[in-house]
Write an enzyme that holds these catalytic residues in place. Structure first.
Site, PDB file in Angstrom:
ATOM      1  N   GLU A 419       0.833  -1.194   0.000  1.00 17.89           N
ATOM      2  CA  GLU A 419       0.000   0.000   0.000  1.00 17.89           C
ATOM      3  C   GLU A 419       0.871   1.249   0.000  1.00 17.89           C
ATOM      4  O   GLU A 419       1.779   1.393   0.835  1.00 17.89           O
ATOM      5  CB  GLU A 419      -0.896  -0.007   1.242  1.00 17.89           C
ATOM      6  CG  GLU A 419      -1.884   1.135   1.283  1.00 17.89           C
ATOM      7  CD  GLU A 419      -2.511   1.293   2.657  1.00 17.89           C
ATOM      8  OE1 GLU A 419      -3.245   2.278   2.840  1.00 17.89           O
ATOM      9  OE2 GLU A 419      -2.255   0.454   3.539  1.00 17.89           O
ATOM     10  N   LEU A 448      -5.766  -1.805   0.169  1.00 16.84           N
ATOM     11  CA  LEU A 448      -5.490  -1.798   1.603  1.00 16.84           C
ATOM     12  C   LEU A 448      -5.972  -3.116   2.205  1.00 16.84           C
ATOM     13  O   LEU A 448      -7.088  -3.234   2.674  1.00 16.84           O
ATOM     14  CB  LEU A 448      -6.199  -0.601   2.270  1.00 16.84           C
ATOM     15  CG  LEU A 448      -5.737  -0.171   3.667  1.00 16.84           C
ATOM     16  CD1 LEU A 448      -6.283   1.214   3.980  1.00 16.84           C
ATOM     17  CD2 LEU A 448      -6.185  -1.146   4.742  1.00 16.84           C
ATOM     18  N   GLN A 472       2.986  -1.794   5.977  1.00 13.84           N
ATOM     19  CA  GLN A 472       3.297  -0.423   6.394  1.00 13.84           C
ATOM     20  C   GLN A 472       3.794  -0.315   7.826  1.00 13.84           C
ATOM     21  O   GLN A 472       4.718   0.432   8.114  1.00 13.84           O
ATOM     22  CB  GLN A 472       2.063   0.468   6.220  1.00 13.84           C
ATOM     23  CG  GLN A 472       1.931   1.030   4.833  1.00 13.84           C
ATOM     24  CD  GLN A 472       0.855   2.104   4.739  1.00 13.84           C
ATOM     25  OE1 GLN A 472       0.182   2.424   5.722  1.00 13.84           O
ATOM     26  NE2 GLN A 472       0.700   2.661   3.563  1.00 13.84           N
ATOM     27  N   TYR A 476       0.176  -3.742  11.712  1.00 10.44           N
ATOM     28  CA  TYR A 476      -0.750  -4.124  10.647  1.00 10.44           C
ATOM     29  C   TYR A 476      -0.562  -5.577  10.202  1.00 10.44           C
ATOM     30  O   TYR A 476      -1.384  -6.113   9.476  1.00 10.44           O
ATOM     31  CB  TYR A 476      -0.564  -3.218   9.424  1.00 10.44           C
ATOM     32  CG  TYR A 476      -0.938  -1.773   9.621  1.00 10.44           C
ATOM     33  CD1 TYR A 476      -1.376  -1.290  10.852  1.00 10.44           C
ATOM     34  CD2 TYR A 476      -0.831  -0.879   8.563  1.00 10.44           C
ATOM     35  CE1 TYR A 476      -1.706   0.045  11.021  1.00 10.44           C
ATOM     36  CE2 TYR A 476      -1.166   0.460   8.717  1.00 10.44           C
ATOM     37  CZ  TYR A 476      -1.599   0.917   9.946  1.00 10.44           C
ATOM     38  OH  TYR A 476      -1.925   2.235  10.106  1.00 10.44           O
ATOM     39  N   HIS A 521       0.974   2.388  15.241  1.00 16.60           N
ATOM     40  CA  HIS A 521       2.127   2.712  14.409  1.00 16.60           C
ATOM     41  C   HIS A 521       3.447   2.478  15.133  1.00 16.60           C
ATOM     42  O   HIS A 521       4.512   2.641  14.546  1.00 16.60           O
ATOM     43  CB  HIS A 521       2.036   4.164  13.936  1.00 16.60           C
ATOM     44  CG  HIS A 521       0.795   4.439  13.146  1.00 16.60           C
ATOM     45  ND1 HIS A 521      -0.329   4.994  13.706  1.00 16.60           N
ATOM     46  CD2 HIS A 521       0.477   4.195  11.860  1.00 16.60           C
ATOM     47  CE1 HIS A 521      -1.279   5.094  12.790  1.00 16.60           C
ATOM     48  NE2 HIS A 521      -0.812   4.616  11.668  1.00 16.60           N
TER      49      HIS A 521
END
Length: 726
Positions: A419, A448, A472, A476, A521
């Site tokens: 992505e 995605l 990413q 994830y 993240h």
């Protein structure tokens, strides 16, 4: 009486009495000789199911999920070519048997019975599992998956168009091939199936070639839970970019005709199709399953009355291809032959020890064209003025970018996918300029869906490409991790090394990002990756190491067919300074394209004997910050950068700590389930005095507390002083 015996007796009785279930007359298009051959395949599939149950009862067999009721898949195999790669549902013995009939010299009954018996002579798995699969038949092995093979089928189908434009060195499939994957109606509801089918539609909708045939075998039940009547048709019959076909899988002639239509559509239009087959399930889910515990006897008997083999006997008779008496003789003879073969198969050797079981965890090496790095002229054209910048120290992110450029220039089969990796160049710019320089078919902006991204990589590898898919963020990965655990890493194991998924998965991860993302993240748990047998986990700590380790991971994929995860510390992507602003101590010059850091080679910084700090990733950066203060305190130390987190480089590590009085392990990941636990065990087994500091068992916060749960340079200083003083 066992339901398998009841179905067997009923078939013989009703066949002799010509008491057939009602159905349409046979459609034209299937020659008599072919129809009889498919019926033979159906009989063999049924006989194998019955024998597997007998073998289990006798303690000589170990798997009883059968294909009874799904014998119509023989006709689907007949509509395809042996060069069409097939990822099969576990109820598709009839498909494999019928395909074996398309190639001379196959011994499919013997092969499958060796698999039932878990014999080490089983030609596909070497006795590790009962799987459908055959290298000769172009059927990669599958275990009892719940649609987890669909994403890689999408990837394999995508590879066919890509291979026309960029033929890989180890290409497996011809240009006119298609890919088939089959699954049950219950599995069609799984997120993996939904994601894969959506990815196929998404791709085809944009006009990208994707010759893939989905085959849904609808027996109306998933173990004990009924599929709502009409659900599969309602859910899949009118999807954009996906042509829908339906056939009665109990009707050999109709199934063949419709399967031919579906295959022709996929092969000529290079677009995906969905073939919905009506089937029945006989005997329950598996040998241990008791269907009367969740189905009424009337329901069970109604399913059994729709016996596929009785339908085939009727159709063959009405087509003038075979009389019922002859059909029953074929069935009896097949059952007797399978019993005779089984009696021999159960005597064959089985795996005996851990070494034998684990032998196929690591795939065999393969011969590759020799390479000497990308040509200098080509590099000059590609990089232009950037070549001068390579002589200047740069941060990690830029060096990884240049390494990807060189690798793609050197190896035509390298494909980057993920992505935002294309036009945007990735969230952190790591893949910038790649798409502009190498094209959108080698630097693929995906939808995605992490399952589809990894499936694309696995499928591309099936056709000789060397994929570098990107996830990413480490957080994830978790909704797609089974693509690594259940598909990529297990393929060599369950195929006895005959199949592999060589690829390098790039993942941005770990903690210490200031003011961005929180736990989605910043993820500092590696447990999900470290316990996958055969998987290589690499984690660099500076830009030069990153470039050289990435090259090694690509080499491992290309020549040794390994699966690697290349974990890139996000917080170090742009790091330039170590102690003070503008000191530039964490920048590095770009290593020449031929330089690599070998698998298992650790980094040793310093020669101190008082203390060895063993760490990786951000931990090395923090340890280098702590080093100055520790040396001021009179502590002579060395810093050992693991680099390779799975498998742990134990031999190199033992040599690296030799002569040190104390070992401090600095683990930026969580205390439980991560690297430091294995390192502490190793140090204890080696008789070394060791302590550790690790992150708390906590998610990571956003904002000022971004690093509160993880080790700091001051934590390292305090722990080192305490350990040395003890």
């Amino acid at each position: 009486m066992d339901r398998a015996d009841i179905v067997h007796e009923n078939f013989l009785r009703r066949g002799a009495a010509r008491d057939f279930p009602a159905g349409r007359a046979p459609r034209p298009g299937l020659p008599a000789e072919d129809a009889v051959a498919l019926y033979r395949a159906q009989c063999l599939s049924r006989a194998l199911d019955r024998t597997s149950r007998a073998m289990q009862k006798a303690g000589q067999g170990y798997y009883t999920i059968g294909s009874s009721g799904h014998e119509g898949m023989a006709a689907v195999a007949h509509a395809l070519r042996p060069t069409d790669m097939a990822f099969l549902h576990y109820r598709d013995a009839a498909f494999q048997i019928a395909r074996a009939g398309q190639l001379p010299g196959q011994t499919v009954a013997w092969d499958m019975l060796l698999s039932f018996a878990a014999s080490s002579e089983d030609p596909i798995s070497g006795g590790r599992h009962k799987v459908l699969g055959s290298r000769a038949l172009n059927i990669p092995p599958q275990t009892s998956t719940i649609a987890s093979h669909l994403p890689k089928a999408v990837g394999a189908a995508y590879s066919l168009g890509l291979a026309r434009r960029h033929p890989p060195e180890h290409r497996q499939l011809p240009e006119d091939a298609i890919v088939m994957c089959s699954f049950g109606d219950a599995s069609a509801n799984h997120s993996t199936a939904q994601g894969a089918i959506n990815a196929a539609q998404w791709t085809a909708y944009q006009g990208v070639p994707l010759p893939l045939l989905f085959v849904c075998e609808d027996n109306g039940i998933g173990i004990s839970v009924r599929t709502p009547k009409g659900w599969v048709a309602a859910a899949f019959s009118s999807r954009p970019g996906l042509r829908y076909f339906h056939a009665d899988g109990l009707d050999l002639y109709e199934t063949y005709r419709v399967a031919c239509e579906a295959a022709h559509h996929v092969r000529t239009r290079r677009k995906p199709a969905f073939l919905h087959l009506r089937t029945v399930r006989l005997y329950g889910h598996a040998g241990a399953d008791v269907p009367t515990s969740y189905m009424s006897r009337e329901e069970i008997e109604a399913e059994e009355a729709n016996e596929p083999l009785l339908h085939s006997v009727r159709l063959l008779a009405e087509a003038g291809a075979l009389e019922p008496e002859a059909a029953l003789d074929i069935y009896r003879q097949t059952c007797a032959r399978v019993e005779r073969i089984a009696a021999e198969a159960v005597t064959r050797p089985r795996l005996g020890d851990a070494r034998e079981v684990m032998k196929s965890l690591i795939p065999p090496r393969r011969a590759c064209r020799p390479t000497n790095g990308p040509p200098a002229e080509a590099r000059a054209r590609l990089f232009g003025a950037e070549l001068r910048a390579m002589d200047e120290p740069q941060p990690m992110g830029r060096l990884i970018n240049w390494a990807l450029h060189d690798l793609m220039l050197e190896h035509e089969e390298v494909v980057v996918a993920g992505e935002d990796v294309g036009r945007k160049g990735g969230v952190y710019g790591i893949t910038q300029k790649l798409q502009a320089r190498f094209g959108a078919d080698r630097v693929i902006d995906t939808l995605l869906d992490e399952q589809s991204i990894l499936g694309l990589g696995i499928g591309l590898a099936h056709n000789g490409f060397l994929p570098i898919p990107e996830i990413q963020f480490l957080a994830y990965l978790h909704n797609a991790e089974d693509q690594l655990r259940g598909e990529a890493a297990t393929l060599p194991f369950f195929s006895n090394g005959q199949y592999a998924n060589p690829m390098v998965v790039r993942i941005a991860g770990l903690g210490y990002q200031k003011g961005f993302g929180g736990h989605f993240h910043n993820d500092n748990s590696l447990a999900v990756l470290r316990d996958i047998p055969g998987l290589i986990l690499a984690c660099p700590s500076d830009g030069a190491e990153a470039a050289m380790m990435l090259r090694e991971c690509v080499r491992l994929a290309r020549t040794e067919q390994r699966v690697s995860v290349f974990l890139e510390p996000i917080a170090l992507y742009l790091a330039r300074d170590l102690h003070a602003a503008k000191d530039g101590l964490w920048t590095r010059r770009y290593p020449s394209p031929g330089e690599r850091i070998g698998l298992g080679e650790v980094g040793i910084h310093g020669k101190g004997r008082d203390l060895a700090i063993v760490t990786y990733g951000n931990g090395r950066y923090l340890s280098c910050q702590a080093e100055r203060e520790l040396r001021k305190a009179g502590i002579d130390l060395r810093i050992i950068d693991l680099r390779w987190l799975a498998p742990l480089p134990e031999t190199a590590l033992a040599e690296a700590v030799k002569g040190c009085r104390r070992v401090l392990i600095v683990d930026e990941c969580r205390r439980s389930g991560n690297v430091s636990e294995a390192l502490m065990t190793f140090m204890s087994d080696s008789g070394l005095r060791a302590a550790r500091i690790a992150a708390e068992d906590s998610f990571i916060a956003t904002g000022p507390a971004y690093a509160a749960t993880m080790p700091s340079a001051q934590d390292i200083v305090a722990a080192a002083r305490k350990l040395v003083a003890s």
